[in-house]
Design an enzyme around this catalytic site. Structure first.
Site, short mmCIF file in Angstrom:
data_model
loop_
_atom_site.label_atom_id
_atom_site.label_comp_id
_atom_site.label_asym_id
_atom_site.label_seq_id
_atom_site.Cartn_x
_atom_site.Cartn_y
_atom_site.Cartn_z
N ARG A 111 0.84 -1.20 0.00
CA ARG A 111 0.00 0.00 0.00
C ARG A 111 0.87 1.24 0.00
NH1 ARG A 111 -3.42 2.06 4.64
NH2 ARG A 111 -5.24 3.02 3.68
N THR A 115 -0.76 7.63 -1.72
CA THR A 115 -2.00 7.46 -2.49
C THR A 115 -2.98 6.53 -1.78
OG1 THR A 115 -1.16 5.56 -3.70
CG2 THR A 115 -0.76 7.71 -4.67
N ASP A 208 -5.46 -7.95 12.19
CA ASP A 208 -4.59 -8.03 11.00
C ASP A 208 -4.32 -9.50 10.70
OD1 ASP A 208 -2.11 -8.25 9.42
OD2 ASP A 208 -2.14 -6.07 9.56
N ASP A 211 -0.53 -10.53 10.33
CA ASP A 211 0.18 -10.58 11.61
C ASP A 211 -0.25 -11.78 12.43
OD1 ASP A 211 1.72 -8.38 11.12
OD2 ASP A 211 0.47 -6.98 12.25
#
Ligand code: URA
Length: 217
Positions: A111, A115, A208, A211
């Site tokens: 990512r 942006t 997550d 993770d």
């Protein structure tokens, strides 16, 4: 049971007791990494059963110990499993156990901080000819990664008709984004959750996924 939604015509939520029970265990923040990884693989295997339900069939002459027969087998269409790195790897394991002859591709996206959009950093795919591509990513949050990964497949000659998206948990926002960009790609989920929070995490979600799968922070 497969749940469908008027607002999301391409979405199927696989509402099977085993899938839902295992997903609830995954959501629990007390569930350790080893168990989380095992559950994700098991759910992918169960979901894969439903996802492959309409693979075209043919028959093949075989001989049982008693007689010859025209035995049902899966027709020529081959399968490719493509995890979006890195959390997709945990789901791909289950699918590969179910379809051991499947080829495996990988799509890596990160990512961009400015942006906030996914940027491709790694793509390796099997030969597209005559293959169904199952794209896997456990969390369909904003939908931008999944949509970009489908674009990546399109750019390499794989049409939406030959793509299926398999995730674990979705936010409605993510389903909307994928559906708008790729209105004929079927999406298979274990659950459609409530919403995204301000950090683009799915609520209630499971945190997550990468993770929790790999024991990182
Ligand atoms: N990615 C995750 O791993 N979890 C979320 O809730 C959203 C995106």
């Amino acid at each position: 049971m497969v749940k469908t939604f008027k607002e999301f015509p391409t979405l199927s939520v696989l509402d099977h007791p085993l899938i839902q029970h295992k997903l609830s265990m995954m959501r629990d923040k007390a569930t350790p990494t080893t168990l989380f990884r095992q559950l994700l693989k098991e759910i992918a295997l169960l979901m894969g059963y439903e996802l492959t339900r309409d693979l075209p069939m043919t028959t093949q002459e075989i001989e049982t110990p008693l007689t010859k027969m025209a035995a049902p087998v899966i027709m020529g269409k081959k399968v490719a499993v493509v995890p979006i790195l890195r959390a997709g790897l945990g789901m791909a394991d289950g699918l590969m156990e179910l379809v051991p002859a499947a080829r495996m591709g990988h799509i890596g996206l990160y990512r961009d901080h400015e942006t906030k959009r996914p940027v491709e950093y790694f793509v390796k795919l099997p030969e597209p000819e005559g293959r169904i591509f199952i794209l896997v990513d456990p969390m369909l949050a904003t939908g931008h990664s999944a949509s970009a990964a489908i674009d990546t497949l399109n750019k390499r000659g794989i049409a939406d008709d030959n793509i299926r998206l398999m995730s674990l948990v979705a936010a409605p926002e993510g389903v909307r984004v994928v559906q708008a960009a790729h209105p004929t790609v079927p999406i298979f989920m274990a659950a459609l959750d409530s919403h995204l929070n301000e950090n683009a995490y799915i609520v209630p979600g499971l945190g997550d996924a990468g993770d929790r799968l790999f024991g990182t922070k």
